[in-house]
Design an enzyme around this catalytic site. Structure first.
Site, PDB file in Angstrom:
ATOM      1  N   SER A 117       1.095  -1.014   0.029  1.00 19.31           N
ATOM      2  CA  SER A 117       0.184   0.228   0.149  1.00 19.31           C
ATOM      3  C   SER A 117       1.043   1.153  -0.121  1.00 19.31           C
ATOM      4  O   SER A 117       2.388   1.700   0.449  1.00 19.31           O
ATOM      5  CB  SER A 117      -1.000   0.096   1.462  1.00 19.31           C
ATOM      6  OG  SER A 117      -1.877   1.555   1.413  1.00 19.31           O
ATOM      7  N   TYR A 140      -1.623   5.687  -4.336  1.00 20.11           N
ATOM      8  CA  TYR A 140      -2.529   6.351  -3.754  1.00 20.11           C
ATOM      9  C   TYR A 140      -2.536   7.377  -4.864  1.00 20.11           C
ATOM     10  O   TYR A 140      -1.607   8.341  -4.694  1.00 20.11           O
ATOM     11  CB  TYR A 140      -3.300   6.685  -2.539  1.00 20.11           C
ATOM     12  CG  TYR A 140      -4.480   5.729  -2.140  1.00 20.11           C
ATOM     13  CD1 TYR A 140      -5.385   5.284  -2.671  1.00 20.11           C
ATOM     14  CD2 TYR A 140      -3.969   4.784  -1.276  1.00 20.11           C
ATOM     15  CE1 TYR A 140      -6.536   4.487  -2.026  1.00 20.11           C
ATOM     16  CE2 TYR A 140      -4.820   4.290  -0.352  1.00 20.11           C
ATOM     17  CZ  TYR A 140      -6.053   3.649  -1.102  1.00 20.11           C
ATOM     18  OH  TYR A 140      -6.920   2.730  -0.653  1.00 20.11           O
ATOM     19  N   THR A 166      -5.460   2.502  -7.354  1.00 22.22           N
ATOM     20  CA  THR A 166      -6.522   2.625  -6.796  1.00 22.22           C
ATOM     21  C   THR A 166      -7.374   3.681  -6.907  1.00 22.22           C
ATOM     22  O   THR A 166      -6.656   4.505  -6.957  1.00 22.22           O
ATOM     23  CB  THR A 166      -6.577   1.784  -5.227  1.00 22.22           C
ATOM     24  OG1 THR A 166      -5.451   1.138  -4.797  1.00 22.22           O
ATOM     25  CG2 THR A 166      -7.229   1.654  -4.423  1.00 22.22           C
ATOM     26  N   LYS A 231      -7.189  -0.803  -9.867  1.00 21.75           N
ATOM     27  CA  LYS A 231      -8.294  -1.356  -8.226  1.00 21.75           C
ATOM     28  C   LYS A 231      -9.856  -0.642  -8.094  1.00 21.75           C
ATOM     29  O   LYS A 231      -9.495   1.075  -8.021  1.00 21.75           O
ATOM     30  CB  LYS A 231      -7.042  -1.796  -6.976  1.00 21.75           C
ATOM     31  CG  LYS A 231      -8.080  -2.109  -6.429  1.00 21.75           C
ATOM     32  CD  LYS A 231      -6.874  -2.655  -5.017  1.00 21.75           C
ATOM     33  CE  LYS A 231      -7.364  -3.485  -3.828  1.00 21.75           C
ATOM     34  NZ  LYS A 231      -8.177  -2.244  -3.480  1.00 21.75           N
ATOM     35  N   HIS A 255     -13.238  -2.483  -1.922  1.00 18.61           N
ATOM     36  CA  HIS A 255     -12.962  -2.387  -1.247  1.00 18.61           C
ATOM     37  C   HIS A 255     -13.084  -2.728  -0.269  1.00 18.61           C
ATOM     38  O   HIS A 255     -13.382  -2.451   0.774  1.00 18.61           O
ATOM     39  CB  HIS A 255     -12.569  -0.468  -1.188  1.00 18.61           C
ATOM     40  CG  HIS A 255     -11.538   0.175  -1.132  1.00 18.61           C
ATOM     41  ND1 HIS A 255     -10.481   0.807  -1.485  1.00 18.61           N
ATOM     42  CD2 HIS A 255     -11.032   0.201   0.573  1.00 18.61           C
ATOM     43  CE1 HIS A 255      -9.613   0.954  -0.951  1.00 18.61           C
ATOM     44  NE2 HIS A 255      -9.766   1.307   0.188  1.00 18.61           N
TER      45      HIS A 255
HETATM   46  C1  FNR Z   1      -8.029  -2.085   3.329  1.00 21.56           C
HETATM   47  N1  FNR Z   1      -7.551  -1.950   1.703  1.00 21.56           N
HETATM   48  C2  FNR Z   1      -6.544  -1.037   0.377  1.00 21.56           C
HETATM   49  N2  FNR Z   1      -6.885  -0.978  -0.632  1.00 21.56           N
HETATM   50  C3  FNR Z   1      -6.368  -0.263  -0.983  1.00 21.56           C
HETATM   51  O1  FNR Z   1      -5.868  -0.141  -2.182  1.00 21.56           O
HETATM   52  N3  FNR Z   1      -5.665   0.409  -0.310  1.00 21.56           N
HETATM   53  C4  FNR Z   1      -4.997   0.812   0.818  1.00 21.56           C
HETATM   54  O2  FNR Z   1      -4.341   1.100   1.937  1.00 21.56           O
HETATM   55  C5  FNR Z   1      -6.154  -0.289   1.703  1.00 21.56           C
HETATM   56  N4  FNR Z   1      -5.863  -0.334   3.052  1.00 21.56           N
HETATM   57  C6  FNR Z   1      -6.912  -0.957   3.669  1.00 21.56           C
HETATM   58  C7  FNR Z   1      -7.030  -1.290   5.344  1.00 21.56           C
HETATM   59  C8  FNR Z   1      -8.023  -2.459   5.353  1.00 21.56           C
HETATM   60  C9  FNR Z   1      -7.449  -2.758   7.335  1.00 21.56           C
HETATM   61  C10 FNR Z   1      -8.740  -2.864   5.177  1.00 21.56           C
HETATM   62  C11 FNR Z   1      -9.005  -4.169   5.729  1.00 21.56           C
HETATM   63  C12 FNR Z   1      -8.378  -2.931   3.519  1.00 21.56           C
HETATM   64  C13 FNR Z   1      -8.420  -2.878   0.901  1.00 21.56           C
HETATM   65  C14 FNR Z   1      -7.642  -3.990   0.642  1.00 21.56           C
HETATM   66  O3  FNR Z   1      -6.546  -3.282  -1.152  1.00 21.56           O
HETATM   67  C15 FNR Z   1      -9.067  -5.159  -0.136  1.00 21.56           C
HETATM   68  O4  FNR Z   1      -9.532  -4.450  -1.052  1.00 21.56           O
HETATM   69  C16 FNR Z   1      -9.747  -5.522   0.928  1.00 21.56           C
HETATM   70  O5  FNR Z   1      -9.215  -5.623   1.780  1.00 21.56           O
HETATM   71  C17 FNR Z   1     -10.359  -6.582   0.006  1.00 21.56           C
HETATM   72  O6  FNR Z   1     -11.824  -7.031   0.446  1.00 21.56           O
HETATM   73  P1  FNR Z   1     -11.757  -8.053   2.537  1.00 21.56           P
HETATM   74  O7  FNR Z   1     -10.679  -9.832   1.032  1.00 21.56           O
HETATM   75  O8  FNR Z   1     -10.717  -7.579   2.569  1.00 21.56           O
HETATM   76  O9  FNR Z   1     -13.046  -9.023   1.944  1.00 21.56           O
END
Ligand code: FNR
Length: 362
Positions: A117, A140, A166, A231, A255
């Site tokens: 990330s 980002y 993303t 994404k 997400h």
């Molecule tokens: C995320 N996700 C996320 N996505 C991204 O592109 N950059 C990020 O920094 C983050 N940070 C983040 C923190 C936390 C605590 C969570 C739970 C999720 C989203 C992540 O990449 C992904 O899309 C989801 O977590 C997928 O869903 P599930 O598998 O958690 O149900």
């Protein structure tokens, strides 16, 4: 109440990745647990993501010869033993002292891949060194092009060899108050917001003035030679734009139900998007994968590979690299077992026809 310390062995009785959650809970503060597990709004999309998989039925195909089967996959010229990537998750030092490095090591140990990330809590260089292999970088938007380019170039110089942009979370929502020693160490200090007048909107005249647009995706495409994935897409028009702009891949994702509550699940929109993409780009999927069977269903509905989100963080929170590696392995074992019982020897054999007709209304 004091938090339990990390384990140095896999806890007894773990059968599935989901079993890690109960072990993670007593090891995380209520605030961190809420940050990890929560969804946005009423949590409609968060719940729907999980329920969606139950609505798709598998079909057993006994007596198929699946000897020599495997889950190997090649993405952008990189070989992996399985199609279970680690999704970008911010601030992993909330969950383990050595945060992202530990998860990246586990991804490599399982011959897979991690997407790091922009909000990583360790330096990009440190993480890739610990990983011992090139990783993918999640970008980002940093408010404007020069700032975004500086971050991107830093990642590319460090050896990250694919960029996942993303796009579904442009408006910064309040995250939990981070502890003093956990922050997004790779980012410059935040760009100051333009002053918002009394008759102006904080959203449109404030936050969204620093959000990216399709022009920025086109610009980004011109900046980098490594594979570029977008994404956070759910709408077919957005997929069409992404393909038109020459992106190499996209991630169907809501997400994990954390941004716009009430959107469709990734699974619901996957078949139509897969039809459109039809091999023109790499199609990844996330949101709601908890088991190897879920991965199988997403692959059958057209994804090339999937990303795991929260479950690997449960493993990280319980037993560090060992926990993450175990979560990946458990899901891979489940995927292999599902493939074997469904008559699929390789990922290429997992097709729409691998699912029950009735589940798809056929
Ligand atoms: C995320 N996700 C996320 N996505 C991204 O592109 N950059 C990020 O920094 C983050 N940070 C983040 C923190 C936390 C605590 C969570 C739970 C999720 C989203 C992540 O990449 C992904 O899309 C989801 O977590 C997928 O869903 P599930 O598998 O958690 O149900």
């Amino acid at each position: 109440m004091a938090l339990l310390s990390k384990l140095t062995a896999i806890p007894p009785g773990i059968q599935t990745a989901e079993d890690y959650l109960a072990h993670a809970q007593p090891r995380l503060s209520p605030e961190v647990l809420h940050y990890l597990e929560g969804g946005s709004g009423k949590g409609i999309s968060l719940k729907a993501n999980l329920d969606a998989f139950d609505g798709v039925q598998l079909m057993s195909r006994p007596l198929t010869d699946v000897r020599c089967g495997h889950t190997r996959i090649n993405l952008f010229g990189q070989n992996f033993e399985h199609p279970l990537l680690l999704a970008p998750i911010a601030y992993q030092r909330l969950f383990h002292d050595h945060g992202e490095s530990v998860a990246a090591m586990a991804a490599n140990a399982q011959t897979g891949q991690m997407v790091v990330s922009s909000l990583a809590s360790q330096s990009l260089e440190e993480i890739i060194e610990a990983a011992g292999q090139p990783l993918w970088f999640q970008l980002y938007w940093q408010g404007d092009r020069p700032r975004t380019l500086r971050l991107l170039n830093r990642a590319l110089s460090a050896g990250y060899n694919a960029v996942m942009f993303t796009v579904d979370a442009p408006v910064k929502q309040a995250v939990m108050a981070l502890p003093d020693d956990v922050r997004a160490v790779n980012l410059e200090s935040p760009l100051s917001q333009p002053p918002v007048q009394a008759n102006q909107s904080l959203v449109f005249d404030g936050w969204m003035t620093q959000a990216p647009s399709w022009d920025d995706v086109a610009w980004l495409r011109d900046q980098i030679k490594v594979p570029l994935l977008v994404k956070g897409l759910l709408h077919t028009d957005d997929v069409a734009n992404t393909l038109r702009l020459g992106c190499d891949g996209l991630v169907v994702s809501n997400h994990g139900g954390r941004v716009l509550d009430g959107v469709p699940t990734s699974l619901a929109v996957l078949p139509e998007i897969a039809n459109m993409v039809a091999g023109k780009a790499c199609l990844l999927f996330d949101s709601g994968i908890r088991r190897g069977q879920d991965a199988f269903k997403a692959l059958a509905l057209g994804a090339d590979a999937v990303m795991i989100g929260r479950p690997y963080i449960w493993g990280l929170s319980v037993a560090g690299a060992l926990g993450v590696a175990h979560v990946i392995r458990l899901m891979r074992d489940e995927l292999e077992m599902t493939m074997a019982l469904s008559g699929a020897a390789t990922l290429a054999d997992i097709k729409l026809s691998s699912l029950s007709d009735s589940a798809l209304g056929r």
